[in-house]
Design a protein around this motif. Structure first.
Motif, PDB file in Angstrom:
ATOM      1  N   HIS A   1     -10.021  -5.544  -0.588  1.00  0.00           N
ATOM      2  CA  HIS A   1      -8.567  -5.517  -0.422  1.00  0.00           C
ATOM      3  C   HIS A   1      -7.937  -6.908  -0.457  1.00  0.00           C
TER       4      HIS A   1
ATOM      5  N   GLU B   1       3.121 -10.196  -4.904  1.00  0.00           N
ATOM      6  CA  GLU B   1       3.455  -9.424  -3.702  1.00  0.00           C
ATOM      7  C   GLU B   1       4.534 -10.124  -2.889  1.00  0.00           C
TER       8      GLU B   1
ATOM      9  N   ASN C   1      -2.534  -0.853  -1.847  1.00  0.00           N
ATOM     10  CA  ASN C   1      -1.702  -0.309  -0.767  1.00  0.00           C
ATOM     11  C   ASN C   1      -2.114   1.124  -0.427  1.00  0.00           C
TER      12      ASN C   1
ATOM     13  N   ASP D   1      -5.713   0.987   1.447  1.00  0.00           N
ATOM     14  CA  ASP D   1      -5.787   0.514   2.838  1.00  0.00           C
ATOM     15  C   ASP D   1      -4.763   1.182   3.756  1.00  0.00           C
TER      16      ASP D   1
ATOM     17  N   SER E   1      -1.489   1.287   3.624  1.00  0.00           N
ATOM     18  CA  SER E   1      -0.331   0.439   3.924  1.00  0.00           C
ATOM     19  C   SER E   1       0.934   1.275   4.087  1.00  0.00           C
TER      20      SER E   1
ATOM     21  N   THR F   1       9.157   0.840   1.966  1.00  0.00           N
ATOM     22  CA  THR F   1       8.364   1.546   2.963  1.00  0.00           C
ATOM     23  C   THR F   1       8.212   2.996   2.523  1.00  0.00           C
TER      24      THR F   1
END
Length: 221
Positions: A44, A54, A92, A95, A97, A112
């Motif tokens: 990751h 990012e 993302n 993991d 996210s 989000t």
């Protein structure tokens, strides 16, 4: 004493642009360095290019086209930017996210995930949330699906006067004047904006939900 003053006055003074060899750089300058290469066994980890991309997505207030992302993050071209976006999306997802990269309004934006909206709404209440009345939503739908469209055509579909509603939609940045019709008097025609795409999470008008075509002269059910 005079001798000491003369010695001091004749001493060489180090230019302010030069620092002693044992002096560490201030934090603001240290932050400019490239991020360290990722640990080989960490699936990751972000390398320098992905980290820059990012970071650019993190601070952007609006979707960034691939070409702009490549320019900001120092990438070769838009093709490399798209490849890194896909890699970031996969990381993302892998993991768990709370963030995801969405393709919206012709660009990419870090957002989000929708399942966290309820909690985030408690934290950030700006008073600028997009709120539309049923009449405004109906008018906006007609414009979105039939653009470019004259106000008279919108009113024919809805069966009511729409001048004030169209004006409100323009003030909110969702509708714009898209040109003029060739008919007598050359009335203005209306279309949706980039903000409309952003507000409804669309990359282009092709992403509008597929519904039966609106027919002029018929009021939507």
């Amino acid at each position: 004493m005079n001798h000491l003053r003369q010695q001091h006055g004749s001493a060489r003074v180090r230019p302010f642009t030069q620092r002693p060899g044992n002096t560490a750089l201030p934090p603001a300058l240290r932050l400019r360095a490239e991020p360290a290469e990722p640990i080989a066994h960490d699936p990751h980890a972000r390398d320098g290019k992905l980290a820059r991309l990012e970071a650019a997505l993190m601070i952007a207030d609006e979707p960034l086209p691939a070409r702009k992302l490549a320019d900001v993050a120092g990438l070769a071209d838009a093709v490399e930017a798209r490849a890194l976006v896909a890699r970031l999306q996969a990381l993302n997802d892998a993991d768990g996210s709370a963030f995801q990269v969405e393709e919206i309004a012709g660009g990419y934006q870090l957002l989000t995930r929708t399942q966290y909206h309820t909690w985030l709404a408690r934290l950030k209440r700006t008073g600028h949330e997009l709120r539309l009345t049923p009449a405004a939503l109906e008018t906006l739908a007609v414009v979105a699906y039939k653009q470019p469209i004259m106000r008279a055509e919108v009113e024919k579909v809805r069966g009511v006067a729409c001048g004030e509603v169209v004006r409100q939609l323009m003030e909110k940045g969702l509708v714009r004047v898209a040109g003029r019709h060739d008919s007598l008097g050359r009335p203005q025609v209306y279309g949706t904006t980039k903000k409309f795409l952003q507000a409804f999470g669309l990359n282009s008008l092709k992403d509008l939900p597929e519904v039966e075509s609106l027919r002029l002269g018929e009021r939507p059910a």
